[in-house]
Design a protein around this motif. Structure first.
Motif, PDB file in Angstrom:
ATOM      1  N   SER A 113     -23.102 -75.828 -11.040  1.00  0.00           N
ATOM      2  CA  SER A 113     -22.617 -74.587 -10.447  1.00  0.00           C
ATOM      3  C   SER A 113     -22.571 -73.469 -11.478  1.00  0.00           C
ATOM      4  N   TYR A 114     -22.109 -73.797 -12.670  1.00  0.00           N
ATOM      5  CA  TYR A 114     -22.059 -72.791 -13.732  1.00  0.00           C
ATOM      6  C   TYR A 114     -23.460 -72.285 -14.073  1.00  0.00           C
ATOM      7  N   ALA A 115     -24.383 -73.198 -14.329  1.00  0.00           N
ATOM      8  CA  ALA A 115     -25.731 -72.803 -14.748  1.00  0.00           C
ATOM      9  C   ALA A 115     -26.387 -71.906 -13.703  1.00  0.00           C
ATOM     10  N   ALA A 116     -26.303 -72.288 -12.450  1.00  0.00           N
ATOM     11  CA  ALA A 116     -26.922 -71.502 -11.386  1.00  0.00           C
ATOM     12  C   ALA A 116     -26.248 -70.140 -11.240  1.00  0.00           C
ATOM     13  N   SER A 117     -24.931 -70.121 -11.308  1.00  0.00           N
ATOM     14  CA  SER A 117     -24.198 -68.863 -11.142  1.00  0.00           C
ATOM     15  C   SER A 117     -24.439 -67.916 -12.312  1.00  0.00           C
ATOM     16  N   ALA A 118     -24.407 -68.441 -13.530  1.00  0.00           N
ATOM     17  CA  ALA A 118     -24.630 -67.595 -14.705  1.00  0.00           C
ATOM     18  C   ALA A 118     -26.035 -67.011 -14.686  1.00  0.00           C
ATOM     19  N   ARG A 119     -27.012 -67.827 -14.322  1.00  0.00           N
ATOM     20  CA  ARG A 119     -28.386 -67.323 -14.249  1.00  0.00           C
ATOM     21  C   ARG A 119     -28.506 -66.253 -13.167  1.00  0.00           C
ATOM     22  N   GLY A 120     -27.833 -66.471 -12.039  1.00  0.00           N
ATOM     23  CA  GLY A 120     -27.850 -65.471 -10.975  1.00  0.00           C
ATOM     24  C   GLY A 120     -27.249 -64.147 -11.414  1.00  0.00           C
ATOM     25  N   VAL A 121     -26.189 -64.211 -12.210  1.00  0.00           N
ATOM     26  CA  VAL A 121     -25.567 -62.984 -12.716  1.00  0.00           C
ATOM     27  C   VAL A 121     -26.538 -62.243 -13.626  1.00  0.00           C
ATOM     28  N   VAL A 122     -27.178 -62.956 -14.524  1.00  0.00           N
ATOM     29  CA  VAL A 122     -28.113 -62.318 -15.457  1.00  0.00           C
ATOM     30  C   VAL A 122     -29.284 -61.689 -14.705  1.00  0.00           C
ATOM     31  N   LEU A 123     -29.765 -62.348 -13.668  1.00  0.00           N
ATOM     32  CA  LEU A 123     -30.908 -61.836 -12.918  1.00  0.00           C
ATOM     33  C   LEU A 123     -30.539 -60.724 -11.936  1.00  0.00           C
ATOM     34  N   SER A 124     -29.259 -60.574 -11.664  1.00  0.00           N
ATOM     35  CA  SER A 124     -28.833 -59.608 -10.650  1.00  0.00           C
ATOM     36  C   SER A 124     -29.042 -58.170 -11.121  1.00  0.00           C
ATOM     37  N   GLU A 125     -28.911 -57.266 -10.175  1.00  0.00           N
ATOM     38  CA  GLU A 125     -29.059 -55.836 -10.462  1.00  0.00           C
ATOM     39  C   GLU A 125     -27.705 -55.165 -10.684  1.00  0.00           C
ATOM     40  N   ARG A 126     -26.708 -55.924 -11.036  1.00  0.00           N
ATOM     41  CA  ARG A 126     -25.382 -55.364 -11.266  1.00  0.00           C
ATOM     42  C   ARG A 126     -25.370 -54.532 -12.548  1.00  0.00           C
ATOM     43  N   GLU A 127     -24.343 -53.711 -12.664  1.00  0.00           N
ATOM     44  CA  GLU A 127     -24.142 -52.947 -13.891  1.00  0.00           C
ATOM     45  C   GLU A 127     -23.869 -53.916 -15.041  1.00  0.00           C
ATOM     46  N   GLU A 128     -24.208 -53.496 -16.250  1.00  0.00           N
ATOM     47  CA  GLU A 128     -24.039 -54.365 -17.411  1.00  0.00           C
ATOM     48  C   GLU A 128     -22.577 -54.773 -17.609  1.00  0.00           C
ATOM     49  N   ALA A 129     -21.643 -53.867 -17.420  1.00  0.00           N
ATOM     50  CA  ALA A 129     -20.221 -54.188 -17.595  1.00  0.00           C
ATOM     51  C   ALA A 129     -19.765 -55.233 -16.569  1.00  0.00           C
ATOM     52  N   THR A 130     -20.255 -55.137 -15.355  1.00  0.00           N
ATOM     53  CA  THR A 130     -19.919 -56.112 -14.321  1.00  0.00           C
ATOM     54  C   THR A 130     -20.503 -57.474 -14.663  1.00  0.00           C
ATOM     55  N   LYS A 131     -21.738 -57.486 -15.145  1.00  0.00           N
ATOM     56  CA  LYS A 131     -22.361 -58.745 -15.562  1.00  0.00           C
ATOM     57  C   LYS A 131     -21.549 -59.405 -16.669  1.00  0.00           C
ATOM     58  N   ARG A 132     -21.148 -58.610 -17.652  1.00  0.00           N
ATOM     59  CA  ARG A 132     -20.350 -59.161 -18.763  1.00  0.00           C
ATOM     60  C   ARG A 132     -19.060 -59.769 -18.256  1.00  0.00           C
ATOM     61  N   ALA A 133     -18.372 -59.054 -17.390  1.00  0.00           N
ATOM     62  CA  ALA A 133     -17.098 -59.552 -16.863  1.00  0.00           C
ATOM     63  C   ALA A 133     -17.300 -60.853 -16.085  1.00  0.00           C
ATOM     64  N   LEU A 134     -18.330 -60.892 -15.268  1.00  0.00           N
ATOM     65  CA  LEU A 134     -18.604 -62.106 -14.492  1.00  0.00           C
ATOM     66  C   LEU A 134     -19.005 -63.268 -15.409  1.00  0.00           C
ATOM     67  N   LEU A 135     -19.851 -63.003 -16.387  1.00  0.00           N
ATOM     68  CA  LEU A 135     -20.269 -64.070 -17.304  1.00  0.00           C
ATOM     69  C   LEU A 135     -19.094 -64.602 -18.112  1.00  0.00           C
ATOM     70  N   LEU A 136     -18.225 -63.721 -18.568  1.00  0.00           N
ATOM     71  CA  LEU A 136     -17.038 -64.179 -19.300  1.00  0.00           C
ATOM     72  C   LEU A 136     -16.121 -64.985 -18.383  1.00  0.00           C
ATOM     73  N   GLY A 137     -15.961 -64.523 -17.144  1.00  0.00           N
ATOM     74  CA  GLY A 137     -15.123 -65.241 -16.188  1.00  0.00           C
ATOM     75  C   GLY A 137     -15.668 -66.613 -15.840  1.00  0.00           C
ATOM     76  N   LEU A 138     -16.984 -66.749 -15.837  1.00  0.00           N
ATOM     77  CA  LEU A 138     -17.600 -68.046 -15.557  1.00  0.00           C
ATOM     78  C   LEU A 138     -17.622 -68.948 -16.794  1.00  0.00           C
ATOM     79  N   THR A 139     -17.927 -68.381 -17.940  1.00  0.00           N
ATOM     80  CA  THR A 139     -18.203 -69.178 -19.135  1.00  0.00           C
ATOM     81  C   THR A 139     -16.949 -69.683 -19.829  1.00  0.00           C
ATOM     82  N   THR A 140     -15.904 -68.890 -19.884  1.00  0.00           N
ATOM     83  CA  THR A 140     -14.705 -69.287 -20.622  1.00  0.00           C
ATOM     84  C   THR A 140     -14.107 -70.594 -20.107  1.00  0.00           C
ATOM     85  N   PRO A 141     -13.872 -70.761 -18.793  1.00  0.00           N
ATOM     86  CA  PRO A 141     -13.317 -72.047 -18.350  1.00  0.00           C
ATOM     87  C   PRO A 141     -14.284 -73.215 -18.528  1.00  0.00           C
TER      88      PRO A 141
END
Length: 162
Positions: free
Chosen positions: A96-124
């Motif tokens: 779930s982590y790998a798929a979600s993190a890759r989806g965040v990186v590939l998304s068209e979201r703003e860079e700050a939003t991507k960072r927040a999502l990646l930190l929220g996924l990766t830290t736990p």
């Protein structure tokens, strides 16, 4: 005569699984460190001279490429490292982590939003797979909740209009 070849084959598989786990841990730390670097480095400053502006832009692009490379490796090799954990919940968590993190990186979201999502996924994930056992036990419920909340946020956001 019969046991030694079988043990040698098992030893090779176990070694490959542990190597993949270590590489997974390295890529998790790359995601965390790169997100922190991107967060701490301003995109632009009017006081910068053009040479510095170009250098900082180049560094930020390199860091974004590191995020892309790390998440690509995690998705491409998820079967190797996720399959090495004995519990199904660990396997599901890693996939779930790998798929979600890759989806965040590939998304068209703003860079700050991507960072927040990646930190929220990766830290736990980093703490649950690579933290000390007492830290994993103490934070298990909060890490699962934090990861689930980030996934919910990720899934509830509307994609940008084309």
């Amino acid at each position: 005569m019969f046991v030694t070849p079988r043990l040698d084959a098992r030893k090779k598989r176990i070694s490959e699984a542990h190597t993949a786990r270590d590489t997974f841990g390295t890529h998790l730390m790359t995601v965390l460190a790169t997100c922190s670097l991107l967060e701490q480095t301003p995109i632009d400053d009017p006081a910068w001279r053009p040479v510095l502006r170009d250098r900082i832009k180049g560094e930020r692009e390199r860091w974004l490429q590191q995020l892309d490379d790390a998440t690509r490796w995690m998705v491409d090799n998820v079967a190797v490292y996720a399959g090495s954990w004995p519990l199904q919940r660990h396997k599901d968590f890693a996939v779930s982590y790998a798929a979600s993190a890759r989806g965040v990186v590939l998304s068209e979201r703003e860079e700050a939003t991507k960072r927040a999502l990646l930190l929220g996924l990766t830290t736990p994930v980093q703490r649950q797979f690579f933290g000390f056992w007492w830290t994993r036990a103490r934070h298990f419920t909060s890490d699962q909740g934090s990861f689930a909340a980030t996934l919910a946020r990720l899934n509830s956001e509307e994609p940008p209009a084309p």
